[in-house]
Write an enzyme that holds these catalytic residues in place. Structure first.
Site, PDB file in Angstrom:
ATOM      1  N   ASP A 167     -34.450 -24.600   1.581  1.00 35.79           N
ATOM      2  CA  ASP A 167     -35.370 -24.008   0.610  1.00 35.79           C
ATOM      3  C   ASP A 167     -34.646 -23.287  -0.521  1.00 35.79           C
ATOM      4  O   ASP A 167     -35.223 -23.048  -1.584  1.00 35.79           O
ATOM      5  CB  ASP A 167     -36.361 -23.063   1.295  1.00 35.79           C
ATOM      6  CG  ASP A 167     -35.696 -21.803   1.836  1.00 35.79           C
ATOM      7  OD1 ASP A 167     -34.533 -21.892   2.274  1.00 35.79           O
ATOM      8  OD2 ASP A 167     -36.336 -20.739   1.822  1.00 35.79           O
ATOM      9  N   ASP A 225     -30.107 -22.349   3.584  1.00 33.04           N
ATOM     10  CA  ASP A 225     -31.150 -23.269   4.047  1.00 33.04           C
ATOM     11  C   ASP A 225     -31.605 -24.164   2.907  1.00 33.04           C
ATOM     12  O   ASP A 225     -31.388 -23.862   1.723  1.00 33.04           O
ATOM     13  CB  ASP A 225     -32.339 -22.480   4.598  1.00 33.04           C
ATOM     14  CG  ASP A 225     -32.006 -21.759   5.901  1.00 33.04           C
ATOM     15  OD1 ASP A 225     -30.927 -22.034   6.471  1.00 33.04           O
ATOM     16  OD2 ASP A 225     -32.816 -20.917   6.334  1.00 33.04           O
ATOM     17  N   GLU A 260     -27.361 -16.543   4.925  1.00 32.58           N
ATOM     18  CA  GLU A 260     -28.690 -15.962   4.762  1.00 32.58           C
ATOM     19  C   GLU A 260     -29.209 -15.350   6.050  1.00 32.58           C
ATOM     20  O   GLU A 260     -29.898 -14.339   6.039  1.00 32.58           O
ATOM     21  CB  GLU A 260     -29.641 -17.053   4.274  1.00 32.58           C
ATOM     22  CG  GLU A 260     -31.079 -16.613   4.092  1.00 32.58           C
ATOM     23  CD  GLU A 260     -31.980 -17.783   3.742  1.00 32.58           C
ATOM     24  OE1 GLU A 260     -33.209 -17.635   3.881  1.00 32.58           O
ATOM     25  OE2 GLU A 260     -31.468 -18.844   3.335  1.00 32.58           O
ATOM     26  N   LYS A 309       0.830  -1.214   0.000  1.00 32.91           N
ATOM     27  CA  LYS A 309       0.000   0.000   0.000  1.00 32.91           C
ATOM     28  C   LYS A 309       0.861   1.259   0.000  1.00 32.91           C
ATOM     29  O   LYS A 309       0.606   2.195  -0.751  1.00 32.91           O
ATOM     30  CB  LYS A 309      -0.940  -0.018   1.210  1.00 32.91           C
ATOM     31  CG  LYS A 309      -1.851  -1.229   1.296  1.00 32.91           C
ATOM     32  CD  LYS A 309      -2.803  -1.156   2.480  1.00 32.91           C
ATOM     33  CE  LYS A 309      -2.100  -1.143   3.808  1.00 32.91           C
ATOM     34  NZ  LYS A 309      -1.325  -2.374   4.083  1.00 32.91           N
ATOM     35  N   ARG A 320     -18.458 -30.315  11.628  1.00 29.95           N
ATOM     36  CA  ARG A 320     -17.027 -30.483  11.336  1.00 29.95           C
ATOM     37  C   ARG A 320     -16.800 -30.477   9.817  1.00 29.95           C
ATOM     38  O   ARG A 320     -15.841 -29.884   9.324  1.00 29.95           O
ATOM     39  CB  ARG A 320     -16.508 -31.783  11.943  1.00 29.95           C
ATOM     40  CG  ARG A 320     -16.347 -31.737  13.447  1.00 29.95           C
ATOM     41  CD  ARG A 320     -15.520 -32.905  13.958  1.00 29.95           C
ATOM     42  NE  ARG A 320     -15.412 -32.842  15.407  1.00 29.95           N
ATOM     43  CZ  ARG A 320     -16.288 -33.367  16.246  1.00 29.95           C
ATOM     44  NH1 ARG A 320     -17.341 -34.045  15.781  1.00 29.95           N
ATOM     45  NH2 ARG A 320     -16.130 -33.242  17.547  1.00 29.95           N
ATOM     46  N   GLU A 363     -30.420 -24.385  12.634  1.00 27.70           N
ATOM     47  CA  GLU A 363     -30.968 -24.631  13.969  1.00 27.70           C
ATOM     48  C   GLU A 363     -31.130 -26.126  14.237  1.00 27.70           C
ATOM     49  O   GLU A 363     -30.877 -26.600  15.354  1.00 27.70           O
ATOM     50  CB  GLU A 363     -32.311 -23.915  14.130  1.00 27.70           C
ATOM     51  CG  GLU A 363     -32.225 -22.409  14.242  1.00 27.70           C
ATOM     52  CD  GLU A 363     -32.047 -21.711  12.906  1.00 27.70           C
ATOM     53  OE1 GLU A 363     -31.758 -20.498  12.893  1.00 27.70           O
ATOM     54  OE2 GLU A 363     -32.220 -22.381  11.854  1.00 27.70           O
TER      55      GLU A 363
END
Length: 599
Positions: free
Chosen positions: A452, A450, A395, A37, A579, A543
Site C-alpha cells: 500500500d 508494504d 513500517e 573519538k 534471499r 506475512e
C-alpha cells in the site's frame, strides 16, 4: 549553563585531518573503536590547555596543527562576573555573544612558546596572535579542562603530579564546598602549625632552635658572622587538596591507595566522585564553564550504575560544566539527548569526521516542531541508529522481529555484525521523511514497505506519479474486486478500507497481489521504488512472504524457532524473495572501515 563551546574545528591533529563538529552542553561522541573519538577529546583539551604537542600528534609533519573553537553565550551577565582585567580584553573580540579562538602549533615546533593562541577580530575579519590579556581572560571563562581518560591509561595518569591527575582535579573541584564551610577553622590550625615550624614562628619548636644552634656553631668556624634557621613551609588549604588522593578501605583490610586497585574499582571511584560533584553543584551559580572530557564513562559499570552516571553528567551540564564523552553504550544516551550525539566515523581519505547531528538533520528536513518530535521519537527509540553505519527502516513490528533472524539465516551474520540498525517507524507516512533525515545525517538508509506504500506514501512524496500507469491498472483491479463484493474501497481515494468490508485493508492488498493480472504491475512498481532505496513486498506484506497466519508475538516466536531448527526453505513459502531482500539489504559497497565507499 551560560557560555559553552558550540563549534570545533580540528586540522592535522592525529586522525583528524579536517574535522568540523557542532557541540552542545552535553555531547556523547559515538563511533566504533579507532574512529578518533579520543583524539577529538584531546584536541578540545589542548584548545584550553597551554602545552607543546609531541611530533607524533601531527597527521602531516609538514603542516601546522590547528584547533579552533567558538564560544557562545558570553552575555553581559557573564561579563559582569569577570574582573575588569579579564572583561575588557574580551569585549573587543565579541561578535554578538560569541568569540572564536584558535590554537596553532607550527611544523617542527620545539618549545611551548612556539604555540600561538589567536582570537578572531570580527571588525577586521582576521585572527590576532596572543593579544595582551586574552589568555588570562579565556582562562577566567574556561578553567583548565578535566580529562578522565580511558582506563588503559590509568597507570600513566597515576604517575602524574597529584594536582594534575584525574583524581587530583576532581578533588580540587570538590574542595570549594569544603573551603566554604571549613576554611576559617583549617586556616587557624595551619597558622598554629606555621608558628611552630617556620623560621620566624612565634612559638617555634625548641628542638628546632637547638638544631639551629648546633649547626651555627659549625658554620661560625667556616664563615664567621653567618647563621641559619631551619624553615618548613606549611601548605595552604589549596595545597593540601592538590596533594590529595583517595584511600580505599575494603572490609577490615588496611587502607590502600586508589591506584592499587584494578580498573573496575578505579572507574567506579572516579564516577562516584563525579556523581557527588553533581550533587553539590545543583544549587551553585558558576561564572565559569569547566570542560569535563571523559573516555567511555560506562566502562566496568553495571547497567543501573551507568544510568546513575549518565544522569549525574547531565546534571553537571546544567551547572557550570560542558560534558563531552565518548561512549559505546546506548544506555548513556536517552531519547531526547540523542539529537545532540555526534556520530564519529573514519575513512582513509577523510580521516576522522562527524556526520550531521540528528538535531541539525531534523531542522533541515522538518522545520515544524511537532513533526520533529514525532520523528525524533521514531529515530531515537532504537539508539542503535547512532552506533550504526547503515540503517534499515521498516513500517511494522513483524519486520522488526523477523528480518534479523532471516538475515542471519541467509547471510550467516547478524545485522549488528554488519553494523546495520533496524528501526520501526510505525506508519507508512513516516518512511519517506525518516529516510530523508537519515540521508541528511549522511547515514546510508533503505526501507522495507508494504504494497500500500506505493499507492500512498510514494505518491504523496513524488516518488510515483498519481497517474502512474501501473497504479492506474492496479486500481482498476481493486475496483473489480469491490464490484464483486470481495472488498470495499474508500470513496475519496479509491483504495481499500476496513470499514464495512469483508476484508481488512491489509488483507485486500494481499488479495490484490494474488490477482492474475496484477503481478507484472507490482513487479514494475517494485523496481521503480528500488531506485529510491525502498523494497516493496510484492505479496502485500511480509506475512504473506513468510507464510504467517497472524501478527502476534506467539506466531513470530513460532516462525523464528522453526527457522532456527529447519532453515528458510522449510518454513517459508517465498524463500527466494527473502534471499533477494537480504542481498539488497547488505549495503555491500563498503570500505574496510565500514563506511560507504565514496565516489
Amino acid at each position: 549553563m551560560t557560555h559553552y563551546i558550540t563549534a570545533l574545528k580540528v586540522e592535522n591533529f592525529r586522525s583528524c585531518k579536517q574535522l568540523r563538529l557542532s557541540l552542545a552542553p552535553f555531547v556523547p561522541l559515538v563511533g566504533y573503536n579507532n574512529a578518533g573519538k579520543s583524539n577529538i577529546l584531546s584536541a578540545l583539551e589542548w584548545l584550553f590547555k597551554e602545552r607543546l604537542l609531541p611530533s607524533g600528534d601531527y597527521n602531516d609533519v609538514d603542516s601546522p596543527i590547528v584547533v579552533e573553537g567558538e564560544i557562545t553565550g558570553i552575555s553581559e551577565d557573564v561579563l559582569a562576573r569577570l574582573n575588569d582585567e579579564h572583561r575588557d580584553p574580551i569585549r573587543e573580540y565579541l561578535d554578538g555573544d560569541s568569540i572564536w579562538i584558535r590554537r596553532e602549533q607550527p611544523p617542527a615546533a620545539k618549545k611551548k612558546s612556539d604555540v600561538t593562541l589567536r582570537i578572531y577580530h570580527p571588525a577586521h575579519a582576521e585572527y590576532r596572535a596572543n593579544p595582551r590579556g586574552i589568555w588570562n581572560a579565556i582562562k577566567a571563562l574556561f578553567p583548565e579542562p578535566i580529562r578522565v581518560g580511558a582506563m588503559e591509561n590509568a597507570a600513566e595518569d597515576a604517575a602524574k603530579a597529584k594536582s594534575s591527575s584525574t583524581i587530583g582535579k576532581l578533588l580540587a573541584e570538590l574542595s570549594s564546598a569544603v573551603r566554604k564551610t571549613h576554611a576559617t577553622q583549617v586556616d587557624r590550625y595551619l597558622r598554629a602549625i606555621s608558628r611552630l615550624m617556620e623560621a620566624d614562628g612565634s612559638r617555634r619548636l625548641s628542638e628546632l632552635d637547638r638544631i639551629d644552634e648546633s649547626i651555627n656553631e659549625k658554620i661560625d668556624d667556616l664563615f664567621p658572622g653567618m647563621s641559619l634557621k631551619l624553615h618548613f613551609d606549611v601548605p595552604s588549604f589549596e595545597d593540601i587538596f592538590k596533594a590529595g588522593t583517595v584511600k580505599v578501605i575494603e572490609r577490615d583490610e588496611e587502607a590502600r591507595d586508589f591506584t592499587a586497585y584494578g580498573h573496575g574499582a578505579q572507574r567506579s571511584i572516579q564516577m562516584a566522585l563525579i556523581r557527588h560533584l553533581a550533587d553539590i553543584k545543583q544549587d551553585s551559580d558558576c561564572s565559569t564553564t569547566t570542560l569535563l572530557l571523559i573516555d567511555e564513562p560506562e566502562l566496568y559499570l553495571h547497567p543501573f550504575a551507568i544510568e546513575q552516571v549518565r544522569e549525574s553528567l547531565h546534571a553537571l551540564s546544567l551547572h557550570g560544566y560542558q560534558i563531552v564523552f565518548s561512549t559505546h553504550s546506548a544506555q548513556m544516551i536517552t531519547v531526547h539527548r540523542a539529537q545532540d550525539a555526534a556520530l564519529i566515523r573514519k575513512s582513509g581519505r577523510r580521516g576522522t569526521f562527524a556526520r550531521k547531528r540528528l538535531r541539525d538533520a531534523l531542522l533541515t528536513v522538518l522545520p515544524e516542531v511537532q513533526a520533529q518530535a514525532e520523528h525524533l521519537f521514531a529515530l531515537s527509540q532504537s539508539t542503535s541508529v547512532l552506533f550504526a553505519n547503515h540503517v534499515i527502516v521498516t513500517e511494522g513490528k513483524t519486520e522488526l522481529r523477523l528480518i534479523p533472524p532471516v538475515y542471519r539465516s541467509v547471510h550467516g551474520k547478524t545485522l549488528g555484525q554488519e553494523q546495520t540498525a533496524l528501526i520501526e517507524v510505525g506508519s507508512v507516512d513516516s518512511i519517506t521523511k525518516t529516510l530523508e533525515i537519515l540521508r541528511e545525517m549522511d547515514l546510508p538508509a533503505r526501507a522495507v514497505a508494504d504494497l500500500d506504500y506505493a499507492f500512498r506514501g510514494a505518491v504523496r512524496t513524488g516518488m510515483l506519479r498519481e497517474n502512474d500507469e501501473d497504479l492506474i491498472a492496479l486500481k482498476s483491479i481493486l475496483q473489480k474486486m469491490a464490484n464483486e463484493g470481495r472488498c470495499r474501497l474508500n470513496g475519496d481515494n479509491g483504495l481499500p478500507t476496513s470499514k464495512n468490508s469483508p476484508l481488512t485493508a491489509a488483507e485486500a492488498f494481499q488479495r490484490l497481489a494474488q490477482e492474475p493480472k496484477a503481478g507484472d504491475h507490482i513487479d514494475s512498481l517494485h523496481l521503480k521504488l528500488l531506485s529510491h532505496d525502498i523494497w516493496l513486498w510484492k505479496l502485500g506484506a511480509i506475512e504473506a512472504h513468510l507464510g504467517l497466519t497472524a501478527k502476534s508475538e506467539s506466531e513470530w516466536a513460532r516462525f523464528a524457532a522453526e527457522l532456527e531448527a529447519s532453515g528458510l526453505d522449510a518454513c517459508c513459502p517465498e524463500a527466494e524473495s527473502l534471499r533477494s531482500l537480504v542481498e539488497w539489504l547488505r549495503f555491500s559497497e563498503r570500505g574496510s572501515d565500514g563506511c560507504l565507499i565514496e565516489g
